[in-house]
Write a protein that holds these residues in place. Structure first.
Motif, PDB file in Angstrom:
ATOM      1  N   LEU A   1     -20.185 -17.342  10.098  1.00  0.00           N
ATOM      2  CA  LEU A   1     -19.649 -18.322  11.039  1.00  0.00           C
ATOM      3  C   LEU A   1     -19.534 -17.748  12.444  1.00  0.00           C
ATOM      4  N   PRO A   2     -20.078 -18.435  13.437  1.00  0.00           N
ATOM      5  CA  PRO A   2     -19.792 -18.041  14.814  1.00  0.00           C
ATOM      6  C   PRO A   2     -18.388 -18.468  15.243  1.00  0.00           C
ATOM      7  N   ARG A   3     -17.837 -19.454  14.560  1.00  0.00           N
ATOM      8  CA  ARG A   3     -16.465 -19.934  14.777  1.00  0.00           C
ATOM      9  C   ARG A   3     -16.024 -20.625  13.487  1.00  0.00           C
ATOM     10  N   TRP A   4     -14.720 -20.862  13.351  1.00  0.00           N
ATOM     11  CA  TRP A   4     -14.203 -21.453  12.108  1.00  0.00           C
ATOM     12  C   TRP A   4     -14.495 -22.949  12.103  1.00  0.00           C
ATOM     13  N   GLU A   5     -15.578 -23.309  11.432  1.00  0.00           N
ATOM     14  CA  GLU A   5     -16.047 -24.693  11.424  1.00  0.00           C
ATOM     15  C   GLU A   5     -16.429 -25.084  10.002  1.00  0.00           C
ATOM     16  N   PRO A   6     -15.596 -25.879   9.309  1.00  0.00           N
ATOM     17  CA  PRO A   6     -15.881 -26.231   7.918  1.00  0.00           C
ATOM     18  C   PRO A   6     -17.241 -26.905   7.720  1.00  0.00           C
ATOM     19  N   GLY A   7     -17.742 -27.635   8.709  1.00  0.00           N
ATOM     20  CA  GLY A   7     -19.010 -28.340   8.557  1.00  0.00           C
ATOM     21  C   GLY A   7     -20.235 -27.512   8.871  1.00  0.00           C
ATOM     22  N   PHE A   8     -20.072 -26.231   9.169  1.00  0.00           N
ATOM     23  CA  PHE A   8     -21.209 -25.379   9.541  1.00  0.00           C
ATOM     24  C   PHE A   8     -22.131 -25.177   8.344  1.00  0.00           C
ATOM     25  N   THR A   9     -23.434 -25.399   8.542  1.00  0.00           N
ATOM     26  CA  THR A   9     -24.431 -25.222   7.478  1.00  0.00           C
ATOM     27  C   THR A   9     -25.365 -24.075   7.821  1.00  0.00           C
ATOM     28  N   ALA A  10     -25.933 -23.469   6.788  1.00  0.00           N
ATOM     29  CA  ALA A  10     -26.850 -22.350   6.984  1.00  0.00           C
ATOM     30  C   ALA A  10     -28.301 -22.771   6.872  1.00  0.00           C
ATOM     31  N   ALA A  11     -28.599 -23.703   5.976  1.00  0.00           N
ATOM     32  CA  ALA A  11     -29.986 -24.097   5.715  1.00  0.00           C
ATOM     33  C   ALA A  11     -30.386 -25.261   6.621  1.00  0.00           C
ATOM     34  N   TYR A  12     -31.476 -25.106   7.342  1.00  0.00           N
ATOM     35  CA  TYR A  12     -31.924 -26.173   8.235  1.00  0.00           C
ATOM     36  C   TYR A  12     -32.303 -27.433   7.471  1.00  0.00           C
ATOM     37  N   PHE A  13     -32.610 -27.268   6.166  1.00  0.00           N
ATOM     38  CA  PHE A  13     -33.018 -28.421   5.351  1.00  0.00           C
ATOM     39  C   PHE A  13     -31.837 -29.076   4.627  1.00  0.00           C
ATOM     40  N   ASP A  14     -30.631 -28.558   4.831  1.00  0.00           N
ATOM     41  CA  ASP A  14     -29.442 -29.147   4.214  1.00  0.00           C
ATOM     42  C   ASP A  14     -28.906 -30.241   5.135  1.00  0.00           C
ATOM     43  N   HIS A  15     -29.643 -31.337   5.221  1.00  0.00           N
ATOM     44  CA  HIS A  15     -29.348 -32.380   6.210  1.00  0.00           C
ATOM     45  C   HIS A  15     -28.006 -33.056   5.956  1.00  0.00           C
ATOM     46  N   ALA A  16     -27.590 -33.170   4.703  1.00  0.00           N
ATOM     47  CA  ALA A  16     -26.328 -33.834   4.384  1.00  0.00           C
ATOM     48  C   ALA A  16     -25.137 -32.878   4.406  1.00  0.00           C
ATOM     49  N   GLY A  17     -25.383 -31.600   4.649  1.00  0.00           N
ATOM     50  CA  GLY A  17     -24.295 -30.633   4.646  1.00  0.00           C
ATOM     51  C   GLY A  17     -23.680 -30.414   3.275  1.00  0.00           C
ATOM     52  N   LEU A  18     -24.488 -30.554   2.216  1.00  0.00           N
ATOM     53  CA  LEU A  18     -23.970 -30.408   0.860  1.00  0.00           C
ATOM     54  C   LEU A  18     -23.365 -29.030   0.645  1.00  0.00           C
TER      55      LEU A  18
END
Length: 465
Positions: free
Chosen positions: A279-296
């Motif tokens: 995490l660059p900052r504390w963000e619950p919605g942050f995703t790692a995979a560019y293909f995880d479009h829904a943020g699963l």
């Protein structure tokens, strides 16, 4: 099954008891070159392989000549899995295999598994290869996670292989490598799912017994229904390990990126690193995979994703176990996760836990402080370690806590070690553009020094199990 650990160099590989149905014998690829780029002698010492010469190392982990007295033929393991919640029966080890099994200096069974070692029956349209960048990224991830107290596989070896690879998601052609990881087993939730799909109760029972023998854990609570059933015992153990794993990722500020059931090791060990991020900052919605479009598999959804995966294991175990006991084991995930999160959060702050309510209030205040300030989590924990609060609210909440710090000069250094994507790209650019490996080696040394300062996280108390 092996009932008692023996000296590892003389012990036949236990996986052979399952080999005819758990994997397929395969040959490694023949590479144009085998250039040693990384050997993890710290990990190798635990399995008595640190005395290998570089030539011997490359023979075993570049050309995959069998280790003496070990597997004569590598095995591509069979499994199914839910991938982004869609069941896929067409997977298995597609670019790796189980190369060897050894006992470590504590008597535990460990696997040497590969990534990028060539095509297998499960490669489908893939080339079975690994980019050198992917290997470097896995090394950085495993070293940083280990320093932060996460139960992780170890990047054991990286050998550059001299092929040009084409990938759609990075500049191509790019350099190739084969990676070997040292891991506490490679039995996945997807391994059990495959046995359910094929209706193989006999093999399911064998696998359960194998896992109970090789990955022992604490017994279920005294009041747990069906607690003596082997599959129920196993699920209780896996639920606890997975709850701790999810908590450890959250406290580390780590986003795995692809939490499919075929990426979940029932030993509770984090492994198989692809599009990970810190995490660059504390963000619950942050995703790692560019293909995880829904943020699963977003940062804040990781505990739910891991719990869902445990439920898929329970579903598979219904083939041989009563539902009541399985449901009771699953219901422990939430409370166990909360307890492991509390224990690990206070450990990273360098404070002694004071109780569920008080610790929970402190954790919530820390999260608010990071979200409001935008401070990077590694910096936040480093700054506040030992009760060095910088806000009135945190100072008030921390005043009743006892610091449990051991002296180490790292704690006075600024900035702390982190693993943000810009630094990862800079380290890779030095290798890619100038074949300069010094920044990578310096980073690994710095991470290990930070790990020494952190120390190992405390074990959960017996009443919390």
């Amino acid at each position: 099954m092996v009932e008692k650990p023996q000296p590892h160099q003389d012990t036949p590989a236990p996986i052979l008891t399952l080999a005819d149905w758990i994997g397929d014998p395969v040959d490694p690829a023949s590479f144009p070159e085998t250039k040693l780029r990384w050997r993890n002698d710290r990990a190798a010492a635990t399995v008595e392989l640190d005395k290998l010469s570089d030539a011997e190392w490359v023979a075993h982990f570049g050309r995959f000549e069998p280790l003496p007295g070990n597997l004569e033929k590598s095995l591509a393991l069979r499994y199914h899995g839910h991938q982004f919640r869609v069941y896929n029966p067409e997977i298995g080890d597609g670019r790796g295999f189980l190369f060897a099994q050894l006992r470590d200096d504590r008597g535990r069974l460990l696997d040497l598994g590969t990534k990028g070692s060539g095509q297998t029956p499960y490669s489908r349209s893939g080339d079975g290869r690994l980019t050198l960048k992917g290997a470097v990224r896995e090394l950085l991830a495993t070293e940083m996670l280990q320093a932060l107290g996460v139960n992780t596989s170890h990047t054991f070896s990286i050998v550059e292989t001299g092929e040009e690879l084409w990938r759609g998601d990075e500049p191509s052609p790019t350099r190739s490598a084969v990676l070997t990881r040292l891991s506490h087993g490679h039995i996945r939730i997807g391994t059990f799912q495959r046995l359910l799909a094929h209706d193989e109760p006999g093999h399911m029972r064998e696998l359960v017994e194998y896992c109970l023998t090789q990955f022992p854990g604490p017994p279920p609570p005294e009041n747990a229904p069906d607690r003596d059933h082997p599959a129920i015992r196993l699920l209780h153990q896996v639920v606890e390990r997975m709850a701790d794993l999810a908590a450890s990722w959250m406290v580390a500020g780590f986003v795995h990126g692809v939490l499919n059931t075929d990426n979940m090791n029932i030993s509770g060990e984090s492994f198989d690193y692809g599009p990970w991020r810190w995490l660059p900052r504390w963000e619950p919605g942050f995703t790692a995979a560019y293909f995880d479009h829904a943020g699963l598999y977003a940062f804040g959804r990781q505990p739910e994703a891991v719990g869902w995966n445990c439920a898929q294991l329970a579903t598979a175990l219904r083939l041989i176990a009563p539902s009541e006991g399985l449901i009771a084991a699953l219901e422990r995930f939430g409370p166990l996760y909360a307890e492991h999160l509390r224990r690990r959060w206070l450990w990273r702050l360098g404070l002694k836990p004071q109780g569920e309510t008080q610790d929970g209030a402190l954790i919530a205040a820390c999260e608010r402080a990071m979200q409001e300030s935008g401070e990077q989590p590694d910096t936040f924990f480093h700054t506040h370690r030992g009760g060095r609060a910088q806000s009135e609210e945190l100072a008030r909440l921390m005043e009743d806590y006892d610091p449990v710090l051991s002296p180490h000069p790292y704690r006075q250094e600024e900035p702390p070690q982190s693993m943000l994507i810009d630094e990862v790209e800079t380290i890779w650019s030095a290798i890619d553009e100038r074949d300069d490996w010094e920044p990578l080696l310096e980073k690994v040394a710095a991470i290990r020094r930070a790990g020494e300062a952190h120390g190992a996280p405390p074990e959960p108390a017996a009443q919390d199990r």
